[in-house]
Design a protein around this motif. Structure first.
Motif, PDB file in Angstrom:
ATOM      1  N   THR A 156       0.972  -1.569   0.033  1.00  0.00           N
ATOM      2  CA  THR A 156      -0.012   0.272  -0.250  1.00  0.00           C
ATOM      3  C   THR A 156       1.181   0.764   0.307  1.00  0.00           C
ATOM      4  OG1 THR A 156      -1.257  -1.320   1.605  1.00  0.00           O
ATOM      5  CG2 THR A 156      -1.878   1.320   1.163  1.00  0.00           C
ATOM      6  N   LEU A 157       0.658   1.808  -1.128  1.00  0.00           N
ATOM      7  CA  LEU A 157       1.971   3.178  -1.035  1.00  0.00           C
ATOM      8  C   LEU A 157       0.487   4.473  -1.299  1.00  0.00           C
ATOM      9  CD1 LEU A 157       2.949   2.893  -4.556  1.00  0.00           C
ATOM     10  CD2 LEU A 157       4.006   2.920  -1.809  1.00  0.00           C
ATOM     11  N   ALA A 158       0.829   5.498   0.064  1.00  0.00           N
ATOM     12  CA  ALA A 158       0.747   7.081   0.333  1.00  0.00           C
ATOM     13  C   ALA A 158       1.614   7.793  -0.528  1.00  0.00           C
ATOM     14  CB  ALA A 158      -0.391   6.402   1.378  1.00  0.00           C
ATOM     15  N   ARG A 159       0.835   9.260  -1.292  1.00  0.00           N
ATOM     16  CA  ARG A 159       1.118  10.353  -1.313  1.00  0.00           C
ATOM     17  C   ARG A 159       0.810  11.091  -1.009  1.00  0.00           C
ATOM     18  NH1 ARG A 159       5.340  11.530  -4.505  1.00  0.00           N
ATOM     19  NH2 ARG A 159       4.113  13.474  -5.156  1.00  0.00           N
ATOM     20  N   PRO A 160       1.406  12.314  -0.412  1.00  0.00           N
ATOM     21  CA  PRO A 160       0.337  14.114  -0.082  1.00  0.00           C
ATOM     22  C   PRO A 160      -0.123  14.254  -1.132  1.00  0.00           C
ATOM     23  CG  PRO A 160       2.677  14.078   0.643  1.00  0.00           C
ATOM     24  CD  PRO A 160       2.268  12.830   0.254  1.00  0.00           C
ATOM     25  N   ASP A 161      -1.864  14.720  -1.149  1.00  0.00           N
ATOM     26  CA  ASP A 161      -2.290  14.795  -2.673  1.00  0.00           C
ATOM     27  C   ASP A 161      -2.871  16.405  -2.083  1.00  0.00           C
ATOM     28  OD1 ASP A 161      -4.170  15.618   0.106  1.00  0.00           O
ATOM     29  OD2 ASP A 161      -6.291  15.226  -1.194  1.00  0.00           O
ATOM     30  N   GLY A 162      -1.949  17.171  -1.549  1.00  0.00           N
ATOM     31  CA  GLY A 162      -1.962  18.247  -2.041  1.00  0.00           C
ATOM     32  C   GLY A 162      -3.023  19.895  -0.857  1.00  0.00           C
ATOM     33  N   ALA A 163      -3.719  18.989  -0.353  1.00  0.00           N
ATOM     34  CA  ALA A 163      -4.886  19.775   0.250  1.00  0.00           C
ATOM     35  C   ALA A 163      -4.826  19.229   1.326  1.00  0.00           C
ATOM     36  CB  ALA A 163      -6.370  19.430  -0.779  1.00  0.00           C
ATOM     37  N   GLY A 164      -3.667  18.954   1.601  1.00  0.00           N
ATOM     38  CA  GLY A 164      -4.400  18.322   3.763  1.00  0.00           C
ATOM     39  C   GLY A 164      -4.826  16.549   3.504  1.00  0.00           C
ATOM     40  N   GLY A 165      -4.850  15.690   2.404  1.00  0.00           N
ATOM     41  CA  GLY A 165      -5.522  14.069   2.294  1.00  0.00           C
ATOM     42  C   GLY A 165      -4.182  13.302   2.302  1.00  0.00           C
ATOM     43  N   TRP A 166      -4.465  12.291   1.913  1.00  0.00           N
ATOM     44  CA  TRP A 166      -3.654  11.400   1.354  1.00  0.00           C
ATOM     45  C   TRP A 166      -4.309  10.665   0.181  1.00  0.00           C
ATOM     46  CZ3 TRP A 166       1.648  10.797   2.963  1.00  0.00           C
ATOM     47  CH2 TRP A 166       1.893  11.607   4.474  1.00  0.00           C
ATOM     48  N   ALA A 167      -3.538  10.631  -1.131  1.00  0.00           N
ATOM     49  CA  ALA A 167      -3.669   9.899  -2.673  1.00  0.00           C
ATOM     50  C   ALA A 167      -3.303   7.977  -1.990  1.00  0.00           C
ATOM     51  CB  ALA A 167      -2.980  10.251  -3.674  1.00  0.00           C
ATOM     52  N   LEU A 168      -4.143   7.338  -1.619  1.00  0.00           N
ATOM     53  CA  LEU A 168      -3.467   6.004  -1.541  1.00  0.00           C
ATOM     54  C   LEU A 168      -3.959   5.111  -3.087  1.00  0.00           C
ATOM     55  CD1 LEU A 168      -5.799   5.862   1.226  1.00  0.00           C
ATOM     56  CD2 LEU A 168      -3.619   6.260   1.418  1.00  0.00           C
ATOM     57  N   ALA A 169      -2.764   3.906  -3.196  1.00  0.00           N
ATOM     58  CA  ALA A 169      -2.315   3.153  -3.809  1.00  0.00           C
ATOM     59  C   ALA A 169      -2.672   1.557  -3.436  1.00  0.00           C
ATOM     60  CB  ALA A 169      -1.620   3.514  -5.023  1.00  0.00           C
ATOM     61  N   VAL A 170      -3.547   0.772  -3.553  1.00  0.00           N
ATOM     62  CA  VAL A 170      -3.407  -0.918  -3.232  1.00  0.00           C
ATOM     63  C   VAL A 170      -2.546  -1.640  -4.470  1.00  0.00           C
ATOM     64  CG1 VAL A 170      -3.852  -2.532  -2.244  1.00  0.00           C
ATOM     65  CG2 VAL A 170      -5.265  -0.758  -1.420  1.00  0.00           C
ATOM     66  N   VAL A 171      -1.616  -1.451  -4.852  1.00  0.00           N
ATOM     67  CA  VAL A 171      -0.832  -2.870  -5.669  1.00  0.00           C
ATOM     68  C   VAL A 171      -0.940  -4.211  -4.669  1.00  0.00           C
ATOM     69  CG1 VAL A 171       0.875  -3.016  -7.160  1.00  0.00           C
ATOM     70  CG2 VAL A 171       0.477  -0.696  -5.843  1.00  0.00           C
ATOM     71  N   ARG A 172      -1.131  -5.363  -6.154  1.00  0.00           N
ATOM     72  CA  ARG A 172      -0.822  -6.474  -5.673  1.00  0.00           C
ATOM     73  C   ARG A 172      -0.721  -7.463  -6.899  1.00  0.00           C
ATOM     74  NH1 ARG A 172      -6.717  -7.769  -3.355  1.00  0.00           N
ATOM     75  NH2 ARG A 172      -6.809  -6.494  -1.354  1.00  0.00           N
ATOM     76  N   ARG A 173       1.253  -7.875  -6.403  1.00  0.00           N
ATOM     77  CA  ARG A 173       1.939  -8.440  -7.658  1.00  0.00           C
ATOM     78  C   ARG A 173       2.420  -7.226  -8.569  1.00  0.00           C
ATOM     79  NH1 ARG A 173       4.374 -12.491  -5.348  1.00  0.00           N
ATOM     80  NH2 ARG A 173       2.690 -14.246  -4.462  1.00  0.00           N
ATOM     81  N   GLY A 174       2.679  -6.514  -8.403  1.00  0.00           N
ATOM     82  CA  GLY A 174       2.921  -4.912  -9.501  1.00  0.00           C
ATOM     83  C   GLY A 174       1.571  -4.528 -10.397  1.00  0.00           C
ATOM     84  N   ARG A 175       0.588  -4.599 -10.126  1.00  0.00           N
ATOM     85  CA  ARG A 175      -0.882  -4.672 -10.433  1.00  0.00           C
ATOM     86  C   ARG A 175      -1.574  -3.917  -9.883  1.00  0.00           C
ATOM     87  NH1 ARG A 175      -0.209  -9.500 -13.086  1.00  0.00           N
ATOM     88  NH2 ARG A 175      -0.240  -9.384 -14.897  1.00  0.00           N
ATOM     89  N   LEU A 176      -1.927  -2.783  -9.744  1.00  0.00           N
ATOM     90  CA  LEU A 176      -3.063  -1.026  -9.873  1.00  0.00           C
ATOM     91  C   LEU A 176      -4.670  -2.346  -8.966  1.00  0.00           C
ATOM     92  CD1 LEU A 176      -3.081   1.433  -7.501  1.00  0.00           C
ATOM     93  CD2 LEU A 176      -3.956   1.893 -10.080  1.00  0.00           C
ATOM     94  N   VAL A 177      -4.938  -2.460  -7.915  1.00  0.00           N
ATOM     95  CA  VAL A 177      -5.774  -3.224  -7.783  1.00  0.00           C
ATOM     96  C   VAL A 177      -7.006  -2.253  -6.838  1.00  0.00           C
ATOM     97  CG1 VAL A 177      -5.041  -5.928  -7.686  1.00  0.00           C
ATOM     98  CG2 VAL A 177      -5.418  -3.968  -5.557  1.00  0.00           C
ATOM     99  N   ALA A 178      -6.564  -1.346  -6.531  1.00  0.00           N
ATOM    100  CA  ALA A 178      -7.577  -0.263  -5.622  1.00  0.00           C
ATOM    101  C   ALA A 178      -7.399   0.889  -5.759  1.00  0.00           C
ATOM    102  CB  ALA A 178      -7.723  -0.514  -4.448  1.00  0.00           C
TER     103      ALA A 178
END
Length: 602
Positions: A462-484
């Protein structure tokens, strides 16, 4: 009655309002009309926004040469006047700071901006990527012959009742150009031109059919996402992505888009489908998947991921290298992927230069005996077909390639690099260059394979990056594929939102589980993960790079790239569209140098 549907322009359609744009109106005096052989003698500039003058910039410049008499007569600037003036290398940084963040405006802009760009190049300064407006071209679009006989500054200034009379001096002419610009702005209202994007587009030729289709962008929202231009049969013509869907789609209906393929595509388009996404990574991944699914005729890249090539070490007693299109996950030595057969063959040739692997296509068994081939006589093969090499001895040779693919390419590449040095020492420079380029293809393939495996072997992260507005952009990755993907807005419980993402996540698998179907997607995830500010929230399994990898060969790749740039310093892969306009205005100038070139500007 049929025709183009009426569309009421809204505030969201306006782009960047002209009242919010800062303009820097600039004028130059020079020793002649050529930016390559002549020099600047004076710079004058006025910074304005919303009709208010924010500041002025004016200075003489020592051109480092005598000013021709005819230029002194025209401008009133003599060699004596500029003798104590600063040189251009001292003036340019101050001017660029004065113009920072502004749209540049000039009368016959290619002349003035051409001199400034040439001066930046000569002094080693970077030319800012600013938009520009040419008041001469704008006047030609907005005024008729009945109103003014020509569009020279000396004619337009009194027409618009300028408070400053052009005098062939830089600051005076810049002030007069400001009044002309504001006078031209008054003509824009009835035309519905209220934004910077429309203003820039007005100074360039735009296909009327393209302009009439601006209503297709009416429903497109702001924010990141994917857009799909669809044709008469609702087929996908083009798929693209942007961090601001509305701004990007609208740009296709302005002069900013000059590619001939895109002009043709817009002519066929009947509607634009917008697919909002949580953040830029999701948008990029969805774009890849849609391109692979629909194969739009106007997309050039990523249409056929199934055509990627791999180099595989076959699974047999005496393995050999085979170029294949399909790779099933599991044990084995696989190198790639490669975009085309030429690159795959170059990597195979490099491996064969280093290792005595057999190159015959037949299947060998340890008990069989066959006559030796020519490669065996040249020492390029251990001749396992004759029984001269046992299966264990051959496996030791193949293990060098396996180690290079998975972790350490040192034993594979060291003899190759040594051979390059020997060829160069013997004066066989062409042979050395060919081998060097093959090694570079091989090393890049090894690096790409190791990076892909690094992420593809992780069950979930699971990865997270600041979205620039105080929140977090989130990504769930399985076996190199973005799944959520999603965004936890400021103040929202991130852990709870992340758990919801995982619960609803779906893995998008390629056909028959092939690795090639997700190569570009995995690389997108890797680039997003490696951006500064990205945080690794959770990992299931192990995320690690095997050492030493291709790191020790970075210097070699840098030398190859530097050598390629030196061989072709003007290489440019961009296509020159047939609808692109040249970056100069020919109607207002009678020549390239001398008094006529200067006189035509006023």
């Amino acid at each position: 009655m049929t025709g183009t549907p009426a569309h009421q322009v809204t505030i969201d359609d306006l782009g960047t309002p002209l009242t919010d744009v800062t303009f820097v109106v600039v004028d130059l005096e020079t020793t002649g009309g050529s930016a390559h052989t002549d020099a600047i003698t004076e710079i004058g500039a006025v910074r304005v926004r919303g009709g208010v003058v924010l500041g002025e910039f004016g200075t003489l410049v020592d051109p480092g040469r005598d000013i021709p008499p005819y230029v002194s007569v025209l401008t009133g600037i003599t060699s004596t006047m500029v003798a104590t003036a600063p040189r251009i290398e001292s003036v340019l940084p101050h001017f660029l700071e004065f113009a920072r963040g502004a749209v540049l405006v000039a009368h016959n802009a290619p002349f003035d901006l051409g001199f400034l760009k040439a001066a930046c190049a000569a002094t080693g300064l970077a030319w800012p990527p600013a938009a520009s407006v040419d008041t001469a071209v704008l006047a030609r679009r907005l005024l008729t012959r009945d109103e003014v006989p020509n569009c020279k500054l000396g004619t337009l200034a009194p027409f618009f009742s300028s408070s400053t009379t052009p005098t062939h001096r830089a600051l005076d002419d810049a002030r007069a150009t400001v009044d002309v610009l504001h006078g031209l702005f008054e003509r824009l209202g009835p035309l519905g031109v209220t934004s910077l994007e429309e203003l820039v587009g007005l100074t360039r030729q735009v296909d009327p059919q393209r302009r009439r289709k601006r209503h297709l962008a009416a429903h497109v929202p702001h924010g990141p996402g994917v857009y799909v231009f669809r044709g008469p049969g609702d087929e996908a013509l083009y798929v693209g992505t942007s961090t601001d869907l509305r701004a990007r789609v609208r740009s296709y209906f302005t002069a900013g888009e000059q590619r001939s393929r895109m002009t043709e595509m817009v002519g066929l388009a009947q509607r634009v489908e917008a697919l909002p996404c949580a953040h830029d990574l999701e948008a990029s991944v969805r774009e890849l998947r849609l391109i692979a699914q629909h194969k739009p005729r106007y997309n050039k890249r990523s249409r056929f991921p199934e055509r990627l090539l791999w180099v595989r070490l076959t699974d047999e007693a005496f393995p050999r290298l085979s170029v294949v299109r399909r790779v099933v996950p599991g044990p084995g030595t696989v190198l790639g992927p490669f975009a085309d057969r030429r690159a795959a063959d170059a990597a195979v040739a490099a491996v064969h230069e280093a290792l005595a692997l057999r190159q015959c296509s037949g299947r060998l068994v340890p008990s069989a005996s066959h006559p030796a081939c020519a490669l065996a006589g040249m020492g390029r093969c251990g001749a396992p077909c004759t029984g001269a090499q046992s299966a264990d001895e051959y496996a030791a040779t193949a293990a060098v390639l396996t180690a290079a693919v998975h972790a350490d390419p040192g034993r594979l590449c060291a003899p190759l690099l040594g051979r390059v040095d020997r060829l160069a020492a013997d004066g066989r420079f062409e042979d050395a260059a060919v081998l060097r380029d093959r090694i570079a293809v091989l090393v890049r393939a090894l690096r790409r394979r190791q990076r892909l495996a690094q992420l593809a072997e992780v069950p979930e992260l699971t990865l997270a990056r600041p979205d620039g507005a105080g929140g977090w952009a989130l990504a769930v990755v399985r076996r190199g594929r973005l799944v959520a993907a999603g965004v936890a807005v400021r103040g929202a419980p991130v852990r709870a939102y992340l758990q919801q993402l995982k619960t609803t996540a779906e893995t998008v698998a390629g056909p028959e589980g092939e690795l090639a179907a997700s190569v570009e997607e995995t690389e997108l995830v890797l680039r997003w993960m490696e951006k500064p500010g990205t945080r690794l929230v959770e990992v299931t399994g192990t995320l690690a790079c095997r050492t030493p990898g291709t790191g020790p060969l970075r210097g070699f790749l840098a030398l190859v790239d530097a050598g390629r740039a030196a061989r072709d310093p003007f290489a440019d892969g961009r296509s020159l569209g047939t609808r692109a306009r040249p970056d100069r205005v020919t109607g207002g100038r009678t020549g390239h140098g001398g008094p006529a070139a200067l006189a035509s500007r006023v």
